[in-house]
Design a protein around this motif. Sequence first.
Motif, PDB file in Angstrom:
ATOM      1  N   PRO A   1       9.381  -0.821   3.374  1.00 29.92           N
ATOM      2  CA  PRO A   1       8.755  -1.723   4.004  1.00 29.92           C
ATOM      3  C   PRO A   1       9.350  -3.250   4.191  1.00 29.92           C
ATOM      4  O   PRO A   1       9.883  -3.560   3.106  1.00 29.92           O
ATOM      5  CB  PRO A   1       7.420  -1.878   3.377  1.00 29.92           C
ATOM      6  CG  PRO A   1       7.419  -0.925   2.313  1.00 29.92           C
ATOM      7  CD  PRO A   1       8.496  -0.378   2.123  1.00 29.92           C
TER       8      PRO A   1
ATOM      9  N   ILE B   1       3.943   9.262   7.104  1.00 33.86           N
ATOM     10  CA  ILE B   1       3.041  10.209   7.552  1.00 33.86           C
ATOM     11  C   ILE B   1       2.987  10.424   8.991  1.00 33.86           C
ATOM     12  O   ILE B   1       3.299  11.342   9.514  1.00 33.86           O
ATOM     13  CB  ILE B   1       1.587  10.358   6.830  1.00 33.86           C
ATOM     14  CG1 ILE B   1       1.615  10.733   5.316  1.00 33.86           C
ATOM     15  CG2 ILE B   1       0.735  11.413   7.548  1.00 33.86           C
ATOM     16  CD1 ILE B   1       0.620  10.299   4.602  1.00 33.86           C
TER      17      ILE B   1
ATOM     18  N   LEU C   1      -3.178   6.091  -0.756  1.00 32.44           N
ATOM     19  CA  LEU C   1      -2.757   7.333  -1.319  1.00 32.44           C
ATOM     20  C   LEU C   1      -1.389   7.000  -2.100  1.00 32.44           C
ATOM     21  O   LEU C   1      -1.188   7.729  -3.191  1.00 32.44           O
ATOM     22  CB  LEU C   1      -2.474   8.237   0.019  1.00 32.44           C
ATOM     23  CG  LEU C   1      -3.828   9.072   0.492  1.00 32.44           C
ATOM     24  CD1 LEU C   1      -3.254   9.731   1.601  1.00 32.44           C
ATOM     25  CD2 LEU C   1      -4.258   9.860  -0.774  1.00 32.44           C
TER      26      LEU C   1
ATOM     27  N   PRO D   1       5.365  -1.210  -4.055  1.00 33.14           N
ATOM     28  CA  PRO D   1       4.955  -0.247  -3.336  1.00 33.14           C
ATOM     29  C   PRO D   1       6.002   0.243  -2.193  1.00 33.14           C
ATOM     30  O   PRO D   1       7.058  -0.215  -1.881  1.00 33.14           O
ATOM     31  CB  PRO D   1       4.168  -1.213  -2.328  1.00 33.14           C
ATOM     32  CG  PRO D   1       4.530  -2.769  -2.511  1.00 33.14           C
ATOM     33  CD  PRO D   1       4.864  -2.593  -3.984  1.00 33.14           C
ATOM     34  N   THR D   2       5.741   1.655  -1.776  1.00 32.01           N
ATOM     35  CA  THR D   2       6.671   2.110  -0.869  1.00 32.01           C
ATOM     36  C   THR D   2       6.157   1.925   0.503  1.00 32.01           C
ATOM     37  O   THR D   2       6.912   2.527   1.422  1.00 32.01           O
ATOM     38  CB  THR D   2       6.942   3.698  -1.388  1.00 32.01           C
ATOM     39  OG1 THR D   2       5.550   4.315  -1.374  1.00 32.01           O
ATOM     40  CG2 THR D   2       7.534   3.873  -2.832  1.00 32.01           C
ATOM     41  N   GLY D   3       5.052   2.097   0.750  1.00 32.85           N
ATOM     42  CA  GLY D   3       4.583   1.840   2.060  1.00 32.85           C
ATOM     43  C   GLY D   3       4.584   3.085   2.840  1.00 32.85           C
ATOM     44  O   GLY D   3       4.982   3.086   4.046  1.00 32.85           O
ATOM     45  N   ALA D   4       4.613   4.126   1.932  1.00 35.08           N
ATOM     46  CA  ALA D   4       4.781   5.559   2.671  1.00 35.08           C
ATOM     47  C   ALA D   4       3.727   5.926   3.422  1.00 35.08           C
ATOM     48  O   ALA D   4       3.997   6.723   4.542  1.00 35.08           O
ATOM     49  CB  ALA D   4       5.373   6.664   1.650  1.00 35.08           C
ATOM     50  N   CYS D   5       2.327   5.989   2.870  1.00 34.02           N
ATOM     51  CA  CYS D   5       1.572   6.828   3.500  1.00 34.02           C
ATOM     52  C   CYS D   5       0.795   6.383   4.801  1.00 34.02           C
ATOM     53  O   CYS D   5       0.240   6.880   5.447  1.00 34.02           O
ATOM     54  CB  CYS D   5       0.258   7.109   2.357  1.00 34.02           C
ATOM     55  SG  CYS D   5      -0.620   5.931   1.975  1.00 34.02           S
ATOM     56  N   ARG D   6       0.811   4.822   4.929  1.00 28.80           N
ATOM     57  CA  ARG D   6       0.243   4.237   5.982  1.00 28.80           C
ATOM     58  C   ARG D   6      -1.242   4.226   6.019  1.00 28.80           C
ATOM     59  O   ARG D   6      -1.967   3.529   7.102  1.00 28.80           O
ATOM     60  CB  ARG D   6       0.842   4.710   7.361  1.00 28.80           C
ATOM     61  CG  ARG D   6       2.328   4.896   7.247  1.00 28.80           C
ATOM     62  CD  ARG D   6       3.322   3.804   6.668  1.00 28.80           C
ATOM     63  NE  ARG D   6       3.242   2.694   7.615  1.00 28.80           N
ATOM     64  CZ  ARG D   6       3.757   1.632   7.351  1.00 28.80           C
ATOM     65  NH1 ARG D   6       4.319   1.502   6.091  1.00 28.80           N
ATOM     66  NH2 ARG D   6       4.108   0.518   8.129  1.00 28.80           N
TER      67      ARG D   6
ATOM     68  N   VAL E   1      -3.274   0.793   6.167  1.00 19.74           N
ATOM     69  CA  VAL E   1      -3.072  -0.207   7.127  1.00 19.74           C
ATOM     70  C   VAL E   1      -4.043  -1.213   7.705  1.00 19.74           C
ATOM     71  O   VAL E   1      -5.169  -0.580   7.500  1.00 19.74           O
ATOM     72  CB  VAL E   1      -2.386   0.260   8.794  1.00 19.74           C
ATOM     73  CG1 VAL E   1      -0.938   0.989   8.264  1.00 19.74           C
ATOM     74  CG2 VAL E   1      -3.209   1.461   8.697  1.00 19.74           C
TER      75      VAL E   1
ATOM     76  N   PHE F   1       2.283  -5.625   2.193  1.00 13.59           N
ATOM     77  CA  PHE F   1       2.535  -6.756   2.949  1.00 13.59           C
ATOM     78  C   PHE F   1       1.829  -7.936   2.133  1.00 13.59           C
ATOM     79  O   PHE F   1       0.917  -8.187   1.847  1.00 13.59           O
ATOM     80  CB  PHE F   1       1.599  -6.685   4.409  1.00 13.59           C
ATOM     81  CG  PHE F   1       2.470  -7.072   5.596  1.00 13.59           C
ATOM     82  CD1 PHE F   1       3.421  -6.784   6.366  1.00 13.59           C
ATOM     83  CD2 PHE F   1       1.828  -8.539   5.886  1.00 13.59           C
ATOM     84  CE1 PHE F   1       4.162  -7.537   7.191  1.00 13.59           C
ATOM     85  CE2 PHE F   1       2.329  -9.348   6.758  1.00 13.59           C
ATOM     86  CZ  PHE F   1       3.601  -8.667   7.703  1.00 13.59           C
TER      87      PHE F   1
ATOM     88  N   LEU G   1       3.155  14.576  -0.101  1.00 19.25           N
ATOM     89  CA  LEU G   1       4.450  13.806  -0.229  1.00 19.25           C
ATOM     90  C   LEU G   1       4.379  12.524  -0.366  1.00 19.25           C
ATOM     91  O   LEU G   1       5.097  11.571   0.213  1.00 19.25           O
ATOM     92  CB  LEU G   1       5.174  14.199   1.122  1.00 19.25           C
ATOM     93  CG  LEU G   1       5.866  15.674   1.424  1.00 19.25           C
ATOM     94  CD1 LEU G   1       6.329  15.731   2.691  1.00 19.25           C
ATOM     95  CD2 LEU G   1       6.910  15.782   0.295  1.00 19.25           C
TER      96      LEU G   1
END
Lengths: 659, 151, 571
Positions: free
Chosen positions: A355, A511, C32, C40-45, C48, C62, C146
């Motif tokens: 991000p 995702i 998640l 933070p990886t901000g992967a799962c969204r 938001v 953010f 994941l």
Amino acid sequence: MQTFQEILSQKSISDKFVEIINDRFDAGKAGISPDMIRALKSRLSLEAVERPVVMIGMGTCGLANGAQAVYDKFEEELKSRGIDAELTRVGCVGYCAEEVIVDVKVPGFPRISYKRVTPENVGTIIERTINSKEPVIQKALGKYPDADPALWSEIPLIHDIPFFKSQKKIVLENCGVIDPESIDQYLARGGYSALSNVLRNKTPYDVIKDTIASGLRGRGGGGFPTGKKWEFAYKAQGDQKYLICNADEGDPGAFMDRAVLEGDPHRVVEGMIIAAYAIGASVGYIYCRAEYPLAISRLEKTIADATAYGLLGKNILKSGFNFTLKIKKGAGAFVCGEETALIHSIEGKRGMPRPRPPFPAVSGLFGKPTIINNVETLANVPVIFNKGVEQYAAIGTGSSKGTKIFALSGKVVNTGLVEVPMGTTIRQIIFDIGGGVPDGRHFKAVQIGGPSGGALPEQFLDTEIDYENLKKAGAMMGSGGMVVMDEKTCMVDLAKYFMQFITSESCGKCIPCREGTKRLLEILERITKSYREEETEVDSLMRFQGMLYLERLASVIKDTSLCGLGQTAANPVISTLRYFRDEYEAHLYERTCPSRACRQMLTYTIIPEKCTGCTLCAMRCPVEAISGNRKEAHFINQDICTHCGQCELNCRFDAILAE
Amino acid sequence: MSSESVYKKYPKNEASNLIALLQDIQEVHGYLPEDDIIRVAKHAGVPTSRVFGVATFYNQFRLTPLGKHVIRVCRGTACHVKGSLDILQTLEAELGIKAGETTRDLQFTIETVACIGACSIAPVIVIDGKYYGGLTSKSVYKLINEYMKKD
Amino acid sequence: MNIKINNNAYWANPGETILQVTQREGIKIPTLCYMSDLTPTGACRICVVEIETGQLVPACAFPVYNGMEVQTNSKKVRRSRKSIIELLIANHPQDCLVCVRNGNCDLQDLAAEYGVRSYRYVGEKRSGKLDLASPAVERDPEKCILCGRCVRMCHEVQNVGAIDFVNRGFYSQVSPAMDRSLNTTACVYCGQCVVACPVGALREKSYLKVAWEAINDPEIHVIAQVAPAVRVAIGEEFGLPPGTITIGKIPAALRRIGVNEIFDTNFAADLTIMEEANELIERIQSGGKLPLFTSCSPGWIKYVEHFYPELLEYVSTCKSPQGMQGAMIKSYYAKKTGLDPKKIFVLSIMPCTAKKFEAGRPELSVSHTDPDVDVVLSTREFARMLKIAGIDFNRMPEEGFDDPLGESTGAGVIFGASGGVLEAALRTAHYMITGKDMDQIDFTSVRGLQGVKESSIKIGNATLKVAAVSGLHNIDRFLEEVRNGNSEYHFIEVMACPGGCINGGGQPLPSSPEKIKKRMEAIYEIDRSLPKRCSHYNDSVKALYDNFLGKPGSKKSHELLHTHYMKRESI
């Protein structure tokens, strides 16, 4: 022939370069006469030659069209005829459709370009042009204005032929004209003078201000003002800063970066040195696709030569500025065009984006302030400092300055690389420069900006190209791929093709992109499937249900994805739905593909009256669905047929009916 | 070049060289043997799982040996609209393998590439580094059969 | 900085993320992939939120800025979150009824909270093979969403790197190198990946069936031992607040499901202290290898065996408390009672998954044929066992452990928290060297949840430099110092799991920093409440030495209570 370096070897190289580059060579000082230098310069820029020179376009497309064989033939023929001529390789002039392109320069005559040269033509060209000093008219593309215009007057000037006439070559000016592996030729044509100017006359912040004033915006897609970006890194605190050139051109259908790297690599390096000076980076990387081996090998030579000439390394041109440049080979991942993914890749990791903020300009490669610019952007930089800010900013539209290179391909007569001023209309590019759609077919749409862009139909042909207009129309500048489509292209199939590309290139981190694009693709696959392949009622239910969810899912992917790739991943669906909804409806409700491109929806049958029983179709059928005796009409078993269309493609008697 | 010289070329415990190391190892063997994946991990000073993760992330890396002839089919947009899927399917049918696979006799491997960047001569394939452009289903059939006859 | 969340004004600090502000202000945003303390990886969204520009941004990553306006519950936010959940479900086995995390799963909770009522998207599902080969941790890649929490735990916190993301896009998976099974990797079985996993993709290997069979066999004498950290955590499985002390309910429950005798691992912890303190003093006095590293965390032991085998000599040769208790039951206790060791079944209840592996180490067997500990159940499995048996845990009376291996001191119980072994050892070492107890028994400088706690203590004329380290990534610095010969430490306690056993891989799920803190507080509360707080005052331990072992470090002690280690390959 001596090189600049050899001539100057007895003196401090950097000093002399500055003088040569800036044409203020003072006679007597160096022990070599300025006339010698000037003669070498005009000789190197191929304006005056003392023996014939043959230049063969040997970029990837030239090579793909057989340039190597032409080169070999020239070598052999010149030798066997005992002709004292020079044979050189040049990059791609951009007119891919007419490759192999061979230029010949005979002393006292204009440089002439020949198109579609094959080894068979070589003898004639040598005989007529080199020996008899006359052009081979039927092979001629055009001549250069470097000699008496009265000579060979039957040949048009190359800049006047339709393909080049509407173009404005400032970034590509050297591509296809000079030997990309010769730093001397680049220097002789004014290369590195922008760098010399910058290092002697400008502070780093001047460079940034000038770049902002020039209006240059990132050519890699987003269109962010380049100078502004540099300013962030300039202001960021850090003991070490990096500059990265993004040469991981991954858009299917785009090859402008490759052409620039293959055709004029010094220009990119010069742009990088200026950018690095502006932001204060001492180390730079060129991240280049491994699929571009020629570009990589030319870059390696370019860096070695520039280093030998004192243009890279420590204390460049005696300015006290240090900059070293390394090449990193990308390993094949579209997502690495995204800045943070690219950084991870250089760090030796999986190319997965992270991000932002923090932006790379603040915390990038190895956590240090980093600027990433695309090849074309950097290639524009020397132009700004050669021409001057005002002159550069005078090109283009209000919001988009300079030129843009497009890779024109698909269903268009003149495929190739096109550089036009911003503000040129799509119609000018496709029809004036590109020569329109071949085979008497009709223009249907043009995909601009790669998978992340959009397909624009006819009503947008008069759109003046700039960042804002393209965005408004539903496409984007992207890196500048322009793929033309005619009525045989199915837009649902196109959307499906792009979704296949996106799903296989999604990094899998977030995702919406990982799962969502897969579902989008599946929905499209269901829509373009034949009746007979639906196994259950659920399947047919899912066809309609999927269609209902298509837009919702596309907008969620757009809104929530982590990176630029994900956020634009659904664009192929969004843009085709916007302008070609009727095609979706035909697939969904009428179960037909109006363009007959979705083979899965077609039924293949053999017209017995036309079939001669040659058995070719049966042999080519990969699933043995075709049976019949020799010399008797054949028959396709519909239960086995996979709609691959091989029978239709191979039938010599038009006996296959697909509907 | 041998594996040994690859390891000598890169300093130890420099994780940022991981991809370059793997590229060079693949250059030597044509693919990434398991033992080398483990050795690269030790050399670069990272867990083997990370090396494997990198090796499976990028299109370039292969974990199985390649065939003698490598056929790379461009699936770029220009090639697609000019029928590269037909070209691919013809090759697949002729060789009896799918894209990404190698024939049992280790003679041919078919790979797809996102874009070779030779859009002007679409549809295009590359066999052992040699470009073939402007193909049709028929011409590629002929072409591949010439290669098959050669061996 | 002033920001607005859902039209209300809040104060935020520069550098904070939106999520940090909302968590502080009690505004719930689902997460998640988020892990507190890690970038933070901000992967799962899933987290938001909508900002004033109409953009959706991940709250976890953010940063806030002055004048920011955040909507955590707009239409766009709700629709996006629900879609993300639907997308996850579309690629999930949907076998909740038979899943180990049924009723305790983040994805299940989210689906319920967001009112997902249909399978909106249907299509291909990721496939992957079950990995059941390890003795401690199992993987089910098809259930994986994941989120990457396990990967980050394994790499960033535990520094093991046994698993990572492999492949790309839709076919991404979390897997060991070369798609191998965990048991062929350097996995140390700490189970932190299981704790990190929001769904059922990672779980402990369950031995419930084996335990039941032993309990139900009238021929078999089942003896349980319960680790210190279990008694401050198991209550969570039965709805009690985190940190509830259930020290008496556990033996009561065990008796009611038919376990014959219930001993306390704390007893063995006291015994460990006697041996380890003795070993430390011996090494100091005889110029042996220093620093001495503790040996009670089996994850840590496997870590050294894989990554620093040349430093194994620095590790205490003492078996872990579990190992000592097993050995004492099958030798001393069997002899004392005349029970046939082959008919004794030792059932360990541990907060740990690595203990399952430790129990199977052949060198930890006094008989050299049968294991000293027959089966290890995690706190979670134990809770499941009680639920199956219909035990109303919360209504269990307070009962005691059985004698003689049930007596323990405060020094034994603090083994459950990082720093506890160190503190307990110092209490006894001080006594062994000087003949008297420390003035201040509470050695608070090595308490708390930090990964590294350093201190020094003056015992007699000597000043000992000590450290307590938890979370394996914290230990490398110390090991490198030893490797380079410039370590100044005398004694280093290492716990594989961050915070120690209270946060073990076998503890109740889901875990959270607040819960760990409560469990830790409870551990020290038990210590404070006990009349005896030093191992050398444990009468049963004294009796054990008097009647059986001789003295700490004796030949018999070495034979039964000490062990050795081996180099292991790391992949």
